[in-house]
Design a protein around this motif. Sequence first.
Motif, PDB file in Angstrom:
ATOM      1  N   MET A 129       0.870  -1.167   0.000  1.00 57.97           N
ATOM      2  CA  MET A 129       0.000   0.000   0.000  1.00 57.97           C
ATOM      3  C   MET A 129       0.910   1.220   0.000  1.00 57.97           C
ATOM      4  O   MET A 129       1.786   1.350   0.861  1.00 57.97           O
ATOM      5  CB  MET A 129      -0.911   0.026   1.224  1.00 57.97           C
ATOM      6  CG  MET A 129      -1.719   1.317   1.362  1.00 57.97           C
ATOM      7  SD  MET A 129      -2.796   1.675  -0.061  1.00 57.97           S
ATOM      8  CE  MET A 129      -4.220   0.663   0.331  1.00 57.97           C
ATOM      9  N   SER A 130       0.714   2.101  -0.975  1.00 58.58           N
ATOM     10  CA  SER A 130       1.512   3.315  -1.101  1.00 58.58           C
ATOM     11  C   SER A 130       0.596   4.515  -0.905  1.00 58.58           C
ATOM     12  O   SER A 130      -0.333   4.722  -1.686  1.00 58.58           O
ATOM     13  CB  SER A 130       2.205   3.377  -2.463  1.00 58.58           C
ATOM     14  OG  SER A 130       3.082   2.278  -2.637  1.00 58.58           O
ATOM     15  N   THR A 156      -2.689   2.032  -4.187  1.00 59.73           N
ATOM     16  CA  THR A 156      -2.319   3.388  -3.793  1.00 59.73           C
ATOM     17  C   THR A 156      -3.526   4.082  -3.177  1.00 59.73           C
ATOM     18  O   THR A 156      -4.676   3.743  -3.458  1.00 59.73           O
ATOM     19  CB  THR A 156      -1.839   4.220  -5.004  1.00 59.73           C
ATOM     20  OG1 THR A 156      -2.900   4.313  -5.970  1.00 59.73           O
ATOM     21  CG2 THR A 156      -0.612   3.578  -5.645  1.00 59.73           C
ATOM     22  N   LEU A 157      -3.237   5.047  -2.318  1.00 63.18           N
ATOM     23  CA  LEU A 157      -4.296   5.803  -1.654  1.00 63.18           C
ATOM     24  C   LEU A 157      -3.820   7.239  -1.489  1.00 63.18           C
ATOM     25  O   LEU A 157      -2.733   7.474  -0.961  1.00 63.18           O
ATOM     26  CB  LEU A 157      -4.607   5.202  -0.285  1.00 63.18           C
ATOM     27  CG  LEU A 157      -5.680   5.915   0.550  1.00 63.18           C
ATOM     28  CD1 LEU A 157      -7.054   5.744  -0.097  1.00 63.18           C
ATOM     29  CD2 LEU A 157      -5.692   5.385   1.982  1.00 63.18           C
ATOM     30  N   ARG A 158      -4.626   8.190  -1.960  1.00 67.10           N
ATOM     31  CA  ARG A 158      -4.290   9.610  -1.782  1.00 67.10           C
ATOM     32  C   ARG A 158      -4.813  10.108  -0.440  1.00 67.10           C
ATOM     33  O   ARG A 158      -5.960   9.837  -0.070  1.00 67.10           O
ATOM     34  CB  ARG A 158      -4.909  10.457  -2.885  1.00 67.10           C
ATOM     35  CG  ARG A 158      -4.374  10.212  -4.267  1.00 67.10           C
ATOM     36  CD  ARG A 158      -4.932  11.275  -5.215  1.00 67.10           C
ATOM     37  NE  ARG A 158      -4.741  10.912  -6.619  1.00 67.10           N
ATOM     38  CZ  ARG A 158      -5.062  11.692  -7.632  1.00 67.10           C
ATOM     39  NH1 ARG A 158      -5.608  12.901  -7.378  1.00 67.10           N
ATOM     40  NH2 ARG A 158      -4.862  11.314  -8.879  1.00 67.10           N
ATOM     41  N   VAL A 159      -3.968  10.843   0.278  1.00 70.48           N
ATOM     42  CA  VAL A 159      -4.404  11.518   1.501  1.00 70.48           C
ATOM     43  C   VAL A 159      -3.755  12.895   1.537  1.00 70.48           C
ATOM     44  O   VAL A 159      -2.701  13.116   0.928  1.00 70.48           O
ATOM     45  CB  VAL A 159      -4.019  10.733   2.778  1.00 70.48           C
ATOM     46  CG1 VAL A 159      -4.594   9.325   2.769  1.00 70.48           C
ATOM     47  CG2 VAL A 159      -2.498  10.696   2.961  1.00 70.48           C
ATOM     48  N   PRO A 160      -4.339  13.863   2.262  1.00 72.31           N
ATOM     49  CA  PRO A 160      -3.638  15.125   2.500  1.00 72.31           C
ATOM     50  C   PRO A 160      -2.349  14.845   3.270  1.00 72.31           C
ATOM     51  O   PRO A 160      -2.287  13.898   4.074  1.00 72.31           O
ATOM     52  CB  PRO A 160      -4.630  15.926   3.350  1.00 72.31           C
ATOM     53  CG  PRO A 160      -5.943  15.266   3.159  1.00 72.31           C
ATOM     54  CD  PRO A 160      -5.664  13.823   2.904  1.00 72.31           C
ATOM     55  N   GLU A 161      -1.341  15.664   3.050  1.00 72.22           N
ATOM     56  CA  GLU A 161      -0.068  15.393   3.719  1.00 72.22           C
ATOM     57  C   GLU A 161      -0.200  15.453   5.235  1.00 72.22           C
ATOM     58  O   GLU A 161       0.551  14.788   5.950  1.00 72.22           O
ATOM     59  CB  GLU A 161       1.016  16.369   3.244  1.00 72.22           C
ATOM     60  CG  GLU A 161       2.390  15.964   3.749  1.00 72.22           C
ATOM     61  CD  GLU A 161       3.531  16.742   3.125  1.00 72.22           C
ATOM     62  OE1 GLU A 161       4.694  16.353   3.321  1.00 72.22           O
ATOM     63  OE2 GLU A 161       3.267  17.746   2.427  1.00 72.22           O
ATOM     64  N   SER A 162      -1.164  16.197   5.740  1.00 79.25           N
ATOM     65  CA  SER A 162      -1.381  16.273   7.188  1.00 79.25           C
ATOM     66  C   SER A 162      -1.757  14.916   7.782  1.00 79.25           C
ATOM     67  O   SER A 162      -1.649  14.717   9.000  1.00 79.25           O
ATOM     68  CB  SER A 162      -2.469  17.293   7.507  1.00 79.25           C
ATOM     69  OG  SER A 162      -3.700  16.919   6.904  1.00 79.25           O
ATOM     70  N   GLN A 163      -2.182  13.966   6.936  1.00 77.36           N
ATOM     71  CA  GLN A 163      -2.558  12.633   7.411  1.00 77.36           C
ATOM     72  C   GLN A 163      -1.462  11.592   7.190  1.00 77.36           C
ATOM     73  O   GLN A 163      -1.654  10.413   7.510  1.00 77.36           O
ATOM     74  CB  GLN A 163      -3.842  12.179   6.707  1.00 77.36           C
ATOM     75  CG  GLN A 163      -5.054  13.036   7.029  1.00 77.36           C
ATOM     76  CD  GLN A 163      -6.297  12.631   6.260  1.00 77.36           C
ATOM     77  OE1 GLN A 163      -6.289  11.665   5.493  1.00 77.36           O
ATOM     78  NE2 GLN A 163      -7.382  13.374   6.444  1.00 77.36           N
ATOM     79  N   GLN A 164      -0.313  12.028   6.677  1.00 75.90           N
ATOM     80  CA  GLN A 164       0.740  11.066   6.376  1.00 75.90           C
ATOM     81  C   GLN A 164       1.299  10.391   7.634  1.00 75.90           C
ATOM     82  O   GLN A 164       1.627   9.198   7.612  1.00 75.90           O
ATOM     83  CB  GLN A 164       1.881  11.740   5.600  1.00 75.90           C
ATOM     84  CG  GLN A 164       1.698  11.757   4.098  1.00 75.90           C
ATOM     85  CD  GLN A 164       2.037  10.433   3.435  1.00 75.90           C
ATOM     86  OE1 GLN A 164       2.456   9.479   4.079  1.00 75.90           O
ATOM     87  NE2 GLN A 164       1.850  10.367   2.125  1.00 75.90           N
ATOM     88  N   ALA A 166      -0.287   9.643  10.386  1.00 80.53           N
ATOM     89  CA  ALA A 166      -1.246   8.613  10.782  1.00 80.53           C
ATOM     90  C   ALA A 166      -1.180   7.423   9.835  1.00 80.53           C
ATOM     91  O   ALA A 166      -1.236   6.256  10.258  1.00 80.53           O
ATOM     92  CB  ALA A 166      -2.656   9.192  10.810  1.00 80.53           C
ATOM     93  N   ALA A 167      -1.048   7.697   8.535  1.00 78.14           N
ATOM     94  CA  ALA A 167      -0.956   6.614   7.555  1.00 78.14           C
ATOM     95  C   ALA A 167       0.317   5.801   7.761  1.00 78.14           C
ATOM     96  O   ALA A 167       0.314   4.572   7.597  1.00 78.14           O
ATOM     97  CB  ALA A 167      -0.993   7.189   6.143  1.00 78.14           C
ATOM     98  N   THR A 168       1.398   6.472   8.134  1.00 81.13           N
ATOM     99  CA  THR A 168       2.644   5.759   8.426  1.00 81.13           C
ATOM    100  C   THR A 168       2.452   4.809   9.593  1.00 81.13           C
ATOM    101  O   THR A 168       2.921   3.667   9.574  1.00 81.13           O
ATOM    102  CB  THR A 168       3.767   6.758   8.734  1.00 81.13           C
ATOM    103  OG1 THR A 168       4.036   7.539   7.558  1.00 81.13           O
ATOM    104  CG2 THR A 168       5.044   6.039   9.149  1.00 81.13           C
ATOM    105  N   ALA A 169       1.748   5.263  10.630  1.00 82.05           N
ATOM    106  CA  ALA A 169       1.511   4.432  11.807  1.00 82.05           C
ATOM    107  C   ALA A 169       0.688   3.196  11.465  1.00 82.05           C
ATOM    108  O   ALA A 169       0.949   2.102  11.975  1.00 82.05           O
ATOM    109  CB  ALA A 169       0.814   5.257  12.891  1.00 82.05           C
ATOM    110  N   LEU A 170      -0.316   3.374  10.598  1.00 80.64           N
ATOM    111  CA  LEU A 170      -1.192   2.253  10.263  1.00 80.64           C
ATOM    112  C   LEU A 170      -0.634   1.368   9.159  1.00 80.64           C
ATOM    113  O   LEU A 170      -0.634   0.142   9.273  1.00 80.64           O
ATOM    114  CB  LEU A 170      -2.574   2.783   9.837  1.00 80.64           C
ATOM    115  CG  LEU A 170      -3.624   2.901  10.936  1.00 80.64           C
ATOM    116  CD1 LEU A 170      -3.289   4.031  11.899  1.00 80.64           C
ATOM    117  CD2 LEU A 170      -5.008   3.124  10.326  1.00 80.64           C
ATOM    118  N   SER A 171      -0.160   2.006   8.082  1.00 81.90           N
ATOM    119  CA  SER A 171       0.212   1.254   6.889  1.00 81.90           C
ATOM    120  C   SER A 171       1.712   1.024   6.779  1.00 81.90           C
ATOM    121  O   SER A 171       2.157  -0.099   6.548  1.00 81.90           O
ATOM    122  CB  SER A 171      -0.297   1.990   5.648  1.00 81.90           C
ATOM    123  OG  SER A 171       0.066   1.316   4.470  1.00 81.90           O
ATOM    124  N   GLY A 172       2.484   2.093   6.933  1.00 81.69           N
ATOM    125  CA  GLY A 172       3.932   1.948   6.806  1.00 81.69           C
ATOM    126  C   GLY A 172       4.501   0.973   7.818  1.00 81.69           C
ATOM    127  O   GLY A 172       5.298   0.087   7.500  1.00 81.69           O
TER     128      GLY A 172
END
Length: 270
Positions: A129-130, A156-164, A166-172
Motif C-alpha cells: 500500500m503506497s 495506492t491511496l491519496r491523503v492530505p499530507e497532514s494525514q501522512q 497517521a498513515a505511516t503508523a497504520l500502513s507503513g
Amino acid sequence: MTTQKIAVLGTGKIGEALVSGMIRAGWAPAELLVTTRRQERADQLRQRYGVTPVTTVQAATEADTLILTVKPQDMSALLDELAPHLPEGKLVITAAAGVPTTFFEERLAPGTAVVRVMPNTPVLVDQGMSVISAGSHATDDHLVRAEQIFQPVGQTLRVPESQQDAATALSGSGPAYFYFLVEAMTDAGILLGLPRDKAHDLIVQAAVGASTMLRDSGDHPVTLREAVTSPAGTTINAIRELEKHGVRAAFLAALEAARDRSRELATGKG
C-alpha cells in the motif's frame, strides 16, 4: 507506456521492487535510470532488468521524474548533491518516511513539484500500500504519475499530507504488527502442543484467508468476527481474554506512539 525517463535514486529493496514493477507494467528498461553506491550493485541491476545505472548528476539532468528511495538520514546529503543540477520542471517523488515535502521544496528549484509517498514492505511481493500526498506545487497530473509508478506493486491511496503521519503508523509500520501477532500466536501454538512449523503454517494461512475475506467480502470486520464467534464457544472465550488483557487499548496506544514518532522525525528529532 511512456516516453519520459524515470530515475530511481537509491536502489535498495524498495527501489528495486519499483523498477521490477514498472517493467512488468510496460515501461521499457531504456526509460529507467538507477543510481547506486556500489559498482557491483549497478552491474547486477543492469543485468537483471536492462536498466541504465547513472550518477546522481546524470539522473538530475536526464530524467523527467526522480524517485528518491534513500534512507531519511541520507536524504539531506542526496539533495545537496542533486539540487545544483536539477532544473525546473522535474517531478520529484520521495519515499522517505517522516520527511515532509517542504524539506524538498526548500532545497530544490522554486516551484519544483514534489509528491510524498509512503510505501510499505509488501511492495516487495506486489501487495503493498503506497500512501500518496501532493506538495504545494504538485498537480493532479503529478499524483496520477506517482500512482502509475506505484500501482504495479500494490494499491495506492491519496491523503492530505497532514494525514501522512497517521498513515505511516497504520500502513507503513502496519506489517510489523501482523508479524508480531503471528510470532506470538506461533508461540501459543507451541505451548498448546503443536510443532513450530505446523503452528506457523496454520496461522499464516488463517491470516491470508482472513485478509482476503476482509478485502473481498465488503463486510465489516465485526460482522466477520461474529460469524466465527458462536455462543459459549472457543472463540468468545479467547476474545474475552484479549479484552481482559487490554489488547485493543494496547493497539490504540501503539499506533498513537508510531504516529507521534513519525511527527518527531518530520521535525528532525532523533
